[in-house]
Design an enzyme around this catalytic site. Structure first.
Site, short mmCIF file in Angstrom:
data_model
loop_
_atom_site.label_atom_id
_atom_site.label_comp_id
_atom_site.label_asym_id
_atom_site.label_seq_id
_atom_site.Cartn_x
_atom_site.Cartn_y
_atom_site.Cartn_z
N GLN A 38 5.12 -5.99 -6.48
CA GLN A 38 5.04 -5.37 -7.90
C GLN A 38 5.33 -3.68 -7.23
O GLN A 38 4.35 -3.24 -6.74
CB GLN A 38 3.62 -5.30 -8.40
CG GLN A 38 3.90 -4.35 -9.71
CD GLN A 38 2.62 -4.42 -10.85
OE1 GLN A 38 2.33 -3.49 -11.45
NE2 GLN A 38 1.91 -5.74 -10.72
N LYS A 42 4.13 5.74 -10.62
CA LYS A 42 3.64 6.46 -11.67
C LYS A 42 4.24 8.00 -11.77
O LYS A 42 4.07 8.42 -13.05
CB LYS A 42 2.08 6.58 -11.82
CG LYS A 42 1.18 5.14 -11.80
CD LYS A 42 1.78 4.70 -13.46
CE LYS A 42 1.09 3.35 -13.70
NZ LYS A 42 1.83 2.47 -14.73
N ASN A 70 6.60 -2.46 -12.46
CA ASN A 70 5.53 -2.08 -13.12
C ASN A 70 6.11 -1.10 -14.57
O ASN A 70 6.53 -0.07 -14.16
CB ASN A 70 4.40 -1.19 -12.50
CG ASN A 70 3.31 -0.75 -13.40
OD1 ASN A 70 3.29 0.36 -13.98
ND2 ASN A 70 2.11 -1.62 -13.27
N ASP A 71 5.92 -1.67 -15.64
CA ASP A 71 5.97 -0.73 -16.90
C ASP A 71 7.48 -0.59 -17.21
O ASP A 71 7.64 -0.58 -18.37
CB ASP A 71 5.12 0.39 -16.63
CG ASP A 71 5.20 1.35 -17.97
OD1 ASP A 71 5.55 0.58 -19.02
OD2 ASP A 71 4.64 2.56 -17.97
N ASP A 90 1.13 -0.22 -22.71
CA ASP A 90 2.64 -0.19 -22.41
C ASP A 90 3.47 -0.84 -23.38
O ASP A 90 2.79 -1.42 -24.33
CB ASP A 90 3.01 -0.68 -20.84
CG ASP A 90 2.26 -0.02 -19.75
OD1 ASP A 90 1.95 1.10 -20.29
OD2 ASP A 90 2.24 -0.88 -18.69
N THR A 136 -12.58 0.54 -7.71
CA THR A 136 -11.84 1.00 -6.70
C THR A 136 -11.33 2.37 -6.83
O THR A 136 -11.44 2.96 -7.99
CB THR A 136 -10.45 0.26 -7.19
OG1 THR A 136 -9.42 0.42 -6.23
CG2 THR A 136 -9.85 0.15 -8.61
N VAL A 205 -3.69 -3.41 -3.47
CA VAL A 205 -2.90 -2.09 -3.36
C VAL A 205 -3.43 -1.58 -1.93
O VAL A 205 -2.87 -1.65 -0.94
CB VAL A 205 -3.45 -1.22 -4.43
CG1 VAL A 205 -2.16 -0.06 -4.12
CG2 VAL A 205 -3.07 -1.92 -5.82
N SER A 206 -4.59 -0.76 -1.86
CA SER A 206 -4.90 -0.28 -0.82
C SER A 206 -5.10 -0.80 0.35
O SER A 206 -4.91 -0.30 1.65
CB SER A 206 -6.00 0.74 -1.05
OG SER A 206 -7.27 0.13 -1.52
N CYS A 471 -43.16 -16.84 -6.53
CA CYS A 471 -42.07 -16.04 -5.72
C CYS A 471 -42.20 -17.17 -4.31
O CYS A 471 -41.12 -17.15 -3.77
CB CYS A 471 -42.83 -14.97 -5.48
SG CYS A 471 -42.61 -14.03 -6.91
N1 3NM Z 1 -4.73 -2.04 -11.64
P1 3NM Z 1 -7.01 -1.51 -4.95
S1 3NM Z 1 -7.00 -2.05 -10.61
C1 3NM Z 1 -3.17 -1.29 -10.09
O1 3NM Z 1 -7.64 -3.29 -13.44
C2 3NM Z 1 -4.39 -1.52 -10.52
O2 3NM Z 1 -5.64 -3.43 -14.07
C3 3NM Z 1 -6.17 -2.42 -11.94
O3 3NM Z 1 -6.19 -1.34 -6.27
C4 3NM Z 1 -6.52 -2.98 -13.13
O4 3NM Z 1 -6.59 -2.91 -4.46
C5 3NM Z 1 -5.75 -1.37 -9.73
O5 3NM Z 1 -6.67 -0.57 -3.86
C6 3NM Z 1 -5.76 -0.93 -8.43
O6 3NM Z 1 -8.39 -1.69 -5.17
C7 3NM Z 1 -6.53 -1.80 -7.49
#
Ligand code: 3NM
Length: 540
Positions: A38, A42, A70-71, A90, A136, A205-206, A471
């Protein structure tokens, strides 16, 4: 077109390491296992966005994988991308569909049950992105910044399951997104699953875009999602066995039980652990947990919520992650889990952070955990609703209702549930899973009511008059599972039937209570007798 969503790369051009370029990161990922991409930009102007989309499309076409934009429908149309992904704010999916035609892929982000229901009702999307799963730094404006966790994702999966199992509906696929990486992806796929409805993949993503080695990171991710989680690899389906053989396994293994437990019961739990031939470690020093997990073979963890604090919550989360990483067993004791909302939230946090092998509690505590299950409230036709109406008063609960609640917890959390009381129940939510090699083929029973239940009598009313008797059952269970004490496995290298080991621990414990109660009628003496009986029953 059958789309492979398993390794879903979402791009971000703001986090590229200095040693690389945006296109290089994307190409390395595509060449090494990304199954769908994807393009998410932005800040780019339209012309630059189209230029970048064309370049990425060349790469994805070469590999035969879909490119999703995206979008921006205009950009997708300009480059003839395979699909569009839209968020809740969106363009509506119906309008996107009119613009791009029936054959393109449409994905929609869903953060909660209501949004997922709406996407299902519309019946336009091909897949949903469920999240944010975990915290994140990559997306700041998410609706659930702390993460829905697997508990929240499972609730959304219930909505999808209902939609997808109706033959007249077009099936909607799903990926989870937010804070997923190589270290937690297998656990996400394992925990974000209910019978008849698993995720189709993980969106990341990261962990790839910001990686110094995008190729290696993608390879690793593609590998881990095809492996089952380490603790399940050790479960099998051996049949019932004798208590004495299980006890002998504990004596052989001499397990260590790491307790992160409450201040009231530390001493008694340590004494119980010693009495049955195991060793206790009481540690709240998070820095040493990795050493425990890597150096000590027959090790398990008790997480006991009895005297919680903010600091202890961090320690619990760290311990859960380390023990899961190394496939070590965890007994979770949600002490007073339903007493306050804050405690229920603490349970949610811990059960989102880690996968327990066993959840042990009294009826009230298991009832609290049941409120976190995916069938609770979501599915108005399920037994959840009728059970809910029937549980206004815990005191009035019939055994069959208690069992049903335990079965739903065991199934949803894919764990063994122990419910303590006059009669104790052990319900094995893992028993069908040992046959699976891959997360995707897990053959869990569809109905919670099919999960096996063992009833164990015994014990003594005086057990309620001494602190730590509940416990320390957790300590005993932890010792049995760390020893693979199912009465059949020859050593802890072999897989074992975890439910049978738990049954052994509960039987031993209640037998000791019963015998102690025959020799005294006062709590002080009972406490001593109880330890003696545990010792005698295990050291003959
Ligand atoms: N959308 P990473 S979280 C693009 O919750 C995106 O809809 C999200 O990034 C949502 O893999 C997100 O680096 C970023 O944590 C995810």
């Amino acid at each position: 077109m059958v789309v492979d969503y398993s390794v879903y790369l979402v791009t971000d051009s703001t986090m590229i390491p200095e040693s690389s370029t945006f296109l290089r990161q994307v190409e390395e990922s595509i060449e090494n296992g990304a199954t769908i991409v994807q393009l998410r930009e932005k800040t780019l102007g339209t012309r630059e966005f189209i230029a970048r989309a064309s370049k990425v499309h060349e790469l994805t076409k070469k590999k035969g994988i879909p490119l999703i934009i995206n979008d921006r429908v205009d950009v997708a149309l300009a480059v003839d991308a395979e699909g569009i992904h839209v968020g809740q704010d969106d363009m509506p999916a119906a309008t996107v569909r009119e613009l791009i035609g029936p054959d393109k892929i449409i994905g929609v982000t869903c953060s909660n049950v209501e949004e997922t229901q709406q996407v299902c009702d519309e019946g336009i999307a091909d897949y949903v992105g469920l999240g944010t799963v975990y915290f994140t730094n990559t997306k700041k404006d998410t609706k659930t910044p702390q993460g829905t966790g697997p508990i929240g994702v499972r609730k959304m999966l219930q909505v999808l399951r209902k939609h997808n199992t109706s033959k007249s509906n077009k099936s909607i696929r799903s990926v989870a997104i937010g804070g997923i990486n190589q270290t937690n992806a297998a656990k996400v796929l394992y925990q974000c699953a209910i019978p008849q409805q698993s995720l189709d993949g993980v969106a990341i993503v990261s962990c790839i875009m910001a990686s110094e080695d995008a190729a290696g990171s993608t390879i690793e991710l593609a590998e881990v999602i095809n492996l089952t989680v380490p603790w399940i690899r050790k479960f099998s389906n051996g049949g019932p066995a004798k208590l004495e053989d299980k006890v002998a396994a504990v004596q052989n293994a001499k397990p260590l039980v790491h307790h992160i437990t409450n201040n009231v019961v530390k001493n008694f739990s340590a004494n119980v652990t010693l009495a049955i031939g195991a060793s206790p470690i009481m540690s709240e020093l998070a820095q040493e947990y990795e050493e425990f997990a890597t150096n000590i073979p027959n090790l398990s963890l008790v997480v006991n919520l009895g005297t919680p604090s903010d600091d202890l919550m961090l320690t619990f989360v760290h311990a859960l992650q380390i023990y899961n990483k190394y496939g070590k067993y965890i007994v979770f004791d949600p002490v007073a889990g339903g007493a306050t909302n804050a405690r229920l939230e603490a349970c949610r946090k811990l059960l989102n952070a880690g996968q327990p092998s066993v959840i042990k509690g009294n009826v009230g505590e298991i009832l609290a955990i049941w409120k976190l299950t995916s069938s609770y409230q979501v599915d108005s036709d399920s037994a959840g609703q009728s059970l809910m109406r029937g549980v206004d008063s815990i005191a009035d609960l019939e055994d069959d209702v208690v069992i049903r609640i335990g079965q739903e917890v065991a199934q949803d959390f894919r764990t063994v549930v122990v419910i303590t009381g006059k009669t104790n129940f052990v319900i094995d939510g893992t028993y069908a899973e040992s046959k699976s090699t891959y997360i995707w083929d897990v053959k869990a029973p569809i109905r919670a009511s099919e999960l096996p239940v063992t009833k164990i009598q015994g014990g003594h009313p005086l057990m309620g008059s001494i602190t730590g008797s509940g416990c320390s059952l957790g300590s005993t269970i932890a010792a049995f599972i760390a020893s693979h004490a199912d009465g059949q496995s020859k050593d802890t290298n072999e897989s074992f039937n975890i439910g049978e080991a738990v049954v052994g621990a509960v039987e031993l414990y209640n037998k000791a209570g019963e015998l102690a109660g025959k020799e005294t009628s006062t709590p002080g003496a009972f406490m001593v007798k109880f330890l003696d009986k545990l010792y005698e029953l295990t050291h003959t």
